[in-house]
Design a protein around this motif. Sequence first.
Motif, short mmCIF file in Angstrom:
data_model
loop_
_atom_site.label_atom_id
_atom_site.label_comp_id
_atom_site.label_asym_id
_atom_site.label_seq_id
_atom_site.Cartn_x
_atom_site.Cartn_y
_atom_site.Cartn_z
N GLU A 3 -33.14 -5.13 61.23
CA GLU A 3 -33.48 -4.58 60.16
C GLU A 3 -33.27 -5.38 58.54
OE1 GLU A 3 -35.93 -2.12 59.75
OE2 GLU A 3 -36.10 -1.52 61.57
N ARG A 4 -32.29 -6.09 58.36
CA ARG A 4 -31.82 -6.91 57.38
C ARG A 4 -33.16 -7.57 56.70
NH1 ARG A 4 -27.03 -10.78 59.12
NH2 ARG A 4 -28.69 -10.79 60.67
N GLY A 5 -33.46 -7.33 55.55
CA GLY A 5 -34.49 -7.94 54.68
C GLY A 5 -35.81 -7.17 54.98
N ALA A 6 -35.88 -6.12 55.58
CA ALA A 6 -37.20 -5.39 55.93
C ALA A 6 -37.59 -4.44 54.66
CB ALA A 6 -36.91 -4.13 56.99
N LEU A 7 -38.84 -4.56 54.42
CA LEU A 7 -39.17 -3.85 53.08
C LEU A 7 -40.11 -2.68 53.44
CD1 LEU A 7 -40.56 -6.86 50.78
CD2 LEU A 7 -38.44 -5.45 50.75
N HIS A 8 -40.14 -1.71 52.45
CA HIS A 8 -41.00 -0.62 52.57
C HIS A 8 -41.95 -0.56 51.71
CE1 HIS A 8 -37.03 0.23 54.23
NE2 HIS A 8 -37.38 1.30 55.04
N PHE A 9 -43.29 -0.05 52.46
CA PHE A 9 -44.63 0.28 51.63
C PHE A 9 -44.93 1.79 51.99
CE2 PHE A 9 -49.03 -0.54 51.45
CZ PHE A 9 -49.38 -1.53 50.57
N GLU A 10 -44.74 2.56 51.00
CA GLU A 10 -44.92 3.86 51.10
C GLU A 10 -46.25 4.58 50.31
OE1 GLU A 10 -42.49 8.22 50.46
OE2 GLU A 10 -41.50 6.24 49.94
N ILE A 11 -47.11 5.17 51.32
CA ILE A 11 -48.42 5.86 50.76
C ILE A 11 -47.95 7.24 50.11
CG2 ILE A 11 -50.86 6.54 51.38
CD1 ILE A 11 -49.81 3.36 51.99
#
Length: 232
Positions: A4-12
């Motif tokens: 999960e290192r470097g994972a990004l989040h995109f939240e609606i």
Amino acid sequence: MRDERGALHFEILHALPGRLRIWIEKPIESEQIFQIVEGVIRCSYNARIQTLLIEYDPDAVNMDKLIVRLAAVYACEKKTKLLHIKHSEEKRFSMAPTGGMALALIGLDGLLKLTGAQLAGISGWLSTGATLAAVVEHGYQELQTRGSFDPEVMSIIYLINSIGKTNTFQASLLAWVVTFGRHLVPRAPREQVYLVQPGDGFATLIPLQGKKNSADFAGRMISRGSEILAKP
């Protein structure tokens, strides 16, 4: 186990037909990268709170597909390998009065049929009509808020086919449980993890299987119970 290192989040944060508000974890230089996405009319970016306001043509593109395409553009821009898309805009289900009335009439119909009361015939018509109205209203509400309705609303066909037959109680109960049962289970915001496969100027998002939660389990149990009830 995936890294999960470097994972990004995109939240609606907010979603309506024609309009989306999205929070992104890392800032972008310009919102112009999203203007190329099919269906997008205009896009504005608030750098202070890192949110995107997307206006789009709901007749040209499905909302869920648009979200994935926007997320793919963001993932490509930030060169990430994993991306989380979280749907925080989904509110807890609130049943309309017609849903509660339908359930009460179904219970009354079952009680009268069990006792062999003479009013059982009338109660069957009342419970069928009330359930029919509740399912239609629920489908219409979902259509207005999300632009689509869940497939379980199609249980109304089974209910309509039962009119004038002896299985109106089972049909009404089945339609009610299939339509409303899943929504009564508390659930966390929906979230999907995607593996980002970079391409030439774009990225492809490949969904990864996540852990099953209690709502998924309850949904499967409700569906299984509905299948059993539907059998003659």
